[in-house]
Scaffold this motif. Structure first.
Motif, PDB file in Angstrom:
ATOM      1  N   SER A 273       0.819  -1.226   0.000  1.00  0.00           N
ATOM      2  CA  SER A 273       0.000   0.000   0.000  1.00  0.00           C
ATOM      3  C   SER A 273       0.846   1.267   0.000  1.00  0.00           C
ATOM      4  O   SER A 273       0.319   2.366   0.155  1.00  0.00           O
ATOM      5  CB  SER A 273      -0.915  -0.003   1.232  1.00  0.00           C
ATOM      6  OG  SER A 273      -0.135  -0.099   2.409  1.00  0.00           O
ATOM      7  N   ASP A 274       2.175   1.110  -0.195  1.00  0.00           N
ATOM      8  CA  ASP A 274       3.070   2.277  -0.099  1.00  0.00           C
ATOM      9  C   ASP A 274       2.650   3.434  -1.005  1.00  0.00           C
ATOM     10  O   ASP A 274       2.842   4.596  -0.658  1.00  0.00           O
ATOM     11  CB  ASP A 274       4.509   1.882  -0.486  1.00  0.00           C
ATOM     12  CG  ASP A 274       5.122   0.992   0.572  1.00  0.00           C
ATOM     13  OD1 ASP A 274       4.454   0.757   1.594  1.00  0.00           O
ATOM     14  OD2 ASP A 274       6.250   0.513   0.369  1.00  0.00           O
ATOM     15  N   LEU A 275       2.091   3.090  -2.179  1.00  0.00           N
ATOM     16  CA  LEU A 275       1.778   4.129  -3.166  1.00  0.00           C
ATOM     17  C   LEU A 275       0.797   5.166  -2.634  1.00  0.00           C
ATOM     18  O   LEU A 275       0.797   6.312  -3.082  1.00  0.00           O
ATOM     19  CB  LEU A 275       1.184   3.484  -4.431  1.00  0.00           C
ATOM     20  CG  LEU A 275       2.135   2.623  -5.266  1.00  0.00           C
ATOM     21  CD1 LEU A 275       1.354   1.849  -6.323  1.00  0.00           C
ATOM     22  CD2 LEU A 275       3.196   3.492  -5.938  1.00  0.00           C
ATOM     23  N   VAL A 276      -0.065   4.748  -1.699  1.00  0.00           N
ATOM     24  CA  VAL A 276      -1.122   5.673  -1.246  1.00  0.00           C
ATOM     25  C   VAL A 276      -1.139   5.857   0.273  1.00  0.00           C
ATOM     26  O   VAL A 276      -1.982   6.568   0.802  1.00  0.00           O
ATOM     27  CB  VAL A 276      -2.523   5.174  -1.705  1.00  0.00           C
ATOM     28  CG1 VAL A 276      -2.627   5.159  -3.221  1.00  0.00           C
ATOM     29  CG2 VAL A 276      -2.833   3.789  -1.136  1.00  0.00           C
ATOM     30  N   ARG A 277      -0.200   5.194   0.959  1.00  0.00           N
ATOM     31  CA  ARG A 277      -0.284   5.136   2.423  1.00  0.00           C
ATOM     32  C   ARG A 277      -0.270   6.518   3.088  1.00  0.00           C
ATOM     33  O   ARG A 277      -0.841   6.716   4.142  1.00  0.00           O
ATOM     34  CB  ARG A 277       0.869   4.292   2.974  1.00  0.00           C
ATOM     35  CG  ARG A 277       0.523   3.668   4.312  1.00  0.00           C
ATOM     36  CD  ARG A 277       1.610   2.785   4.827  1.00  0.00           C
ATOM     37  NE  ARG A 277       1.735   1.555   4.083  1.00  0.00           N
ATOM     38  CZ  ARG A 277       2.470   0.530   4.484  1.00  0.00           C
ATOM     39  NH1 ARG A 277       3.138   0.600   5.608  1.00  0.00           N
ATOM     40  NH2 ARG A 277       2.555  -0.559   3.766  1.00  0.00           N
ATOM     41  N   GLU A 278       0.381   7.483   2.417  1.00  0.00           N
ATOM     42  CA  GLU A 278       0.483   8.809   3.052  1.00  0.00           C
ATOM     43  C   GLU A 278      -0.815   9.596   3.022  1.00  0.00           C
ATOM     44  O   GLU A 278      -1.008  10.521   3.798  1.00  0.00           O
ATOM     45  CB  GLU A 278       1.587   9.621   2.375  1.00  0.00           C
ATOM     46  CG  GLU A 278       2.935   9.268   2.946  1.00  0.00           C
ATOM     47  CD  GLU A 278       4.059   9.997   2.273  1.00  0.00           C
ATOM     48  OE1 GLU A 278       3.807  11.038   1.634  1.00  0.00           O
ATOM     49  OE2 GLU A 278       5.192   9.502   2.369  1.00  0.00           O
ATOM     50  N   TRP A 279      -1.698   9.263   2.090  1.00  0.00           N
ATOM     51  CA  TRP A 279      -2.920  10.088   1.989  1.00  0.00           C
ATOM     52  C   TRP A 279      -4.222   9.289   2.013  1.00  0.00           C
ATOM     53  O   TRP A 279      -5.301   9.871   2.011  1.00  0.00           O
ATOM     54  CB  TRP A 279      -2.847  11.011   0.769  1.00  0.00           C
ATOM     55  CG  TRP A 279      -2.404  10.352  -0.512  1.00  0.00           C
ATOM     56  CD1 TRP A 279      -1.127  10.072  -0.882  1.00  0.00           C
ATOM     57  CD2 TRP A 279      -3.236   9.892  -1.587  1.00  0.00           C
ATOM     58  NE1 TRP A 279      -1.100   9.466  -2.118  1.00  0.00           N
ATOM     59  CE2 TRP A 279      -2.386   9.355  -2.578  1.00  0.00           C
ATOM     60  CE3 TRP A 279      -4.601   9.893  -1.820  1.00  0.00           C
ATOM     61  CZ2 TRP A 279      -2.864   8.813  -3.771  1.00  0.00           C
ATOM     62  CZ3 TRP A 279      -5.086   9.364  -3.009  1.00  0.00           C
ATOM     63  CH2 TRP A 279      -4.218   8.826  -3.962  1.00  0.00           C
ATOM     64  N   VAL A 280      -4.131   7.952   2.048  1.00  0.00           N
ATOM     65  CA  VAL A 280      -5.336   7.124   2.180  1.00  0.00           C
ATOM     66  C   VAL A 280      -5.237   6.392   3.521  1.00  0.00           C
ATOM     67  O   VAL A 280      -4.158   5.911   3.886  1.00  0.00           O
ATOM     68  CB  VAL A 280      -5.421   6.111   1.010  1.00  0.00           C
ATOM     69  CG1 VAL A 280      -6.497   5.065   1.264  1.00  0.00           C
ATOM     70  CG2 VAL A 280      -5.693   6.829  -0.306  1.00  0.00           C
ATOM     71  N   ASP A 281      -6.333   6.303   4.261  1.00  0.00           N
ATOM     72  CA  ASP A 281      -6.285   5.674   5.591  1.00  0.00           C
ATOM     73  C   ASP A 281      -5.944   4.185   5.491  1.00  0.00           C
ATOM     74  O   ASP A 281      -6.561   3.443   4.717  1.00  0.00           O
ATOM     75  CB  ASP A 281      -7.646   5.808   6.297  1.00  0.00           C
ATOM     76  CG  ASP A 281      -7.889   7.228   6.778  1.00  0.00           C
ATOM     77  OD1 ASP A 281      -6.955   8.054   6.669  1.00  0.00           O
ATOM     78  OD2 ASP A 281      -9.010   7.501   7.243  1.00  0.00           O
ATOM     79  N   CYS A 282      -4.951   3.781   6.306  1.00  0.00           N
ATOM     80  CA  CYS A 282      -4.549   2.371   6.379  1.00  0.00           C
ATOM     81  C   CYS A 282      -4.525   1.970   7.852  1.00  0.00           C
ATOM     82  O   CYS A 282      -4.411   2.831   8.731  1.00  0.00           O
ATOM     83  CB  CYS A 282      -3.141   2.180   5.805  1.00  0.00           C
ATOM     84  SG  CYS A 282      -3.023   2.527   4.042  1.00  0.00           S
ATOM     85  N   ASP A 283      -4.590   0.655   8.130  1.00  0.00           N
ATOM     86  CA  ASP A 283      -4.471   0.235   9.530  1.00  0.00           C
ATOM     87  C   ASP A 283      -2.992   0.197   9.920  1.00  0.00           C
ATOM     88  O   ASP A 283      -2.115   0.503   9.102  1.00  0.00           O
ATOM     89  CB  ASP A 283      -5.211  -1.096   9.782  1.00  0.00           C
ATOM     90  CG  ASP A 283      -4.522  -2.298   9.138  1.00  0.00           C
ATOM     91  OD1 ASP A 283      -3.376  -2.166   8.666  1.00  0.00           O
ATOM     92  OD2 ASP A 283      -5.136  -3.382   9.119  1.00  0.00           O
TER      93      ASP A 283
END
Ligand SMILES: Cc1cc2nc3c(=O)[nH]c(=O)nc-3n(C[C@H](O)[C@H](O)[C@H](O)COP(=O)(O)OP(=O)(O)OC[C@H]3O[C@@H](n4cnc5c(N)ncnc54)[C@H](O)[C@@H]3O)c2cc1C
Length: 298
Positions: free
Chosen positions: A236-246
């Protein structure tokens, strides 16, 4: 500008692309390669060649549709995804740059393998990575599950309903969950914590597993099946900074596969949804229809 860009060519991404193209969306699917992770048709001594992965045949049909549509697919690595006003910019390792009004992230997860003798040669011959797919083949048999987390515990509990004896071999103490305490009380489950797997052996099929116990003693356990359920890392690195992840990096989605960022959907192993080809075919289809609804409204 594409309507929809799908990143990932496993079961979730392939299905999403097929559904989106059928809805006549301007669709681009970008994947390093087709097919995602490996699946096995399990063969066991008493049931040579039994087909268990029904999702694979379906997936093949979807993949063949995409093979004709070369304008809709790229084999490349996505290196960056950026949200812009009302659209997204996707950059790839080969230097291409694409724009899309909506995105589906279906990049899967990195599995952790045991990397011990016997793992590669006995995969699909008693050794499995998917209890959801293969547990029912081990009725009345002795089996081992390797792992200590939620997925390993689920696999052990599921196998305890079918197998004769389950050995839950945890490299580290079991993660505290309600299931962990239930497993410790089950009559046909032996939990061993702090063990290290040394080898899986068997001539043609799994016959046993050799482990080092916490006191350093080597122990051989005779089993017909080994389920490897170690932790995996979501891509999920591509979006981890701006999409909520656990906390472990799984993209958080709602029942429509929508993420916290409008226009971004996610499906497959990159989310917390159970890992099975058949399930992710459904998740990919759902993500595509949700993206379609989003596009109709925007
Ligand atoms: C060893 C093993 C055996 C398994 N056996 C079974 C089984 O027997 N039965 C079963 O039902 N399930 C099995 N599973 C689980 C199943 O394979 C997964 O649940 C399923 O493949 C997940 O699908 P997915 O579409 O989410 O991701 P994946 O199948 O992992 O696909 C991810 C896709 O994303 C692409 N990708 C990732 N990052 C990028 C990037 N930056 N740019 C471009 N592309 C990218 C990859 O190339 C790939 O195409 C197994 C898993 C493993 C690891």
């Amino acid at each position: 500008m594409y309507d929809l860009i799908i990143i990932g060519g496993g079961p979730a991404g392939i299905t999403a692309a097929t559904i989106a193209i059928n809805q006549r969306l301007e669709t681009l699917i970008i994947a390093e390669r087709w097919g995602g992770q490996t699946t096995y048709t399990m063969q066991l001594e008493e049931m040579e060649g039994r087909e268990t992965i029904t999702g694979e045949a379906l997936l093949d049909a979807f993949r063949r549709q995409l093979d004709y549509l070369d304008f809709a697919r790229r084999f490349d690595t996505v290196t960056k995804v950026m949200p812009e006003e009302e659209h997204f910019v996707v950059e790839t390792a080969r230097g291409d740059c694409f724009e899309g009004r909506a995105l589906i992230i279906a990049t899967g997860a990195k599995p952790q393998r045991l990397n011990v003798p016997g793992e590669a040669s006995l995969a699909g011959r008693g050794l499995s990575y998917s209890a959801a797919t293969h547990a029912s083949l081990f009725l009345g048999k002795d089996v081992a599950v390797v792992g200590n987390g939620r997925r390993a515990q689920w696999a052990a509990a599921s196998l305890a309903r079918k197998a004769h004896q389950v050995y839950l071999l945890a490299p580290e103490p079991l993660v505290t969950t309600p299931l962990a305490s239930r497993l410790r009380q089950m009559e046909n489950v032996e939990v061993a914590e702090g063990v290290m797997v040394k080898e899986i052996h068997g001539e043609n099929f799994v016959e046993g597993i050799v482990v080092a116990m916490p006191d350093g003693q080597e122990r051989e356990i005779l089993v017909k099946g080994v389920f490897v359920k170690l932790a995996r890392t979501p891509n999920s690195d591509l979006v981890r900074e701006w999409v909520d992840c656990d906390s472990r990096g799984h993209i958080i989605v709602d029942v429509y596969c929508a993420t916290s960022w409008p226009g971004v959907f996610a499906a497959g192993d990159v989310t917390l949804v159970s890992e099975q080809v058949l399930v992710h075919i459904g998740e990919g289809a759902k993500a595509a229809l949700s993206a379609y609804h989003y596009l109709l409204m925007h």
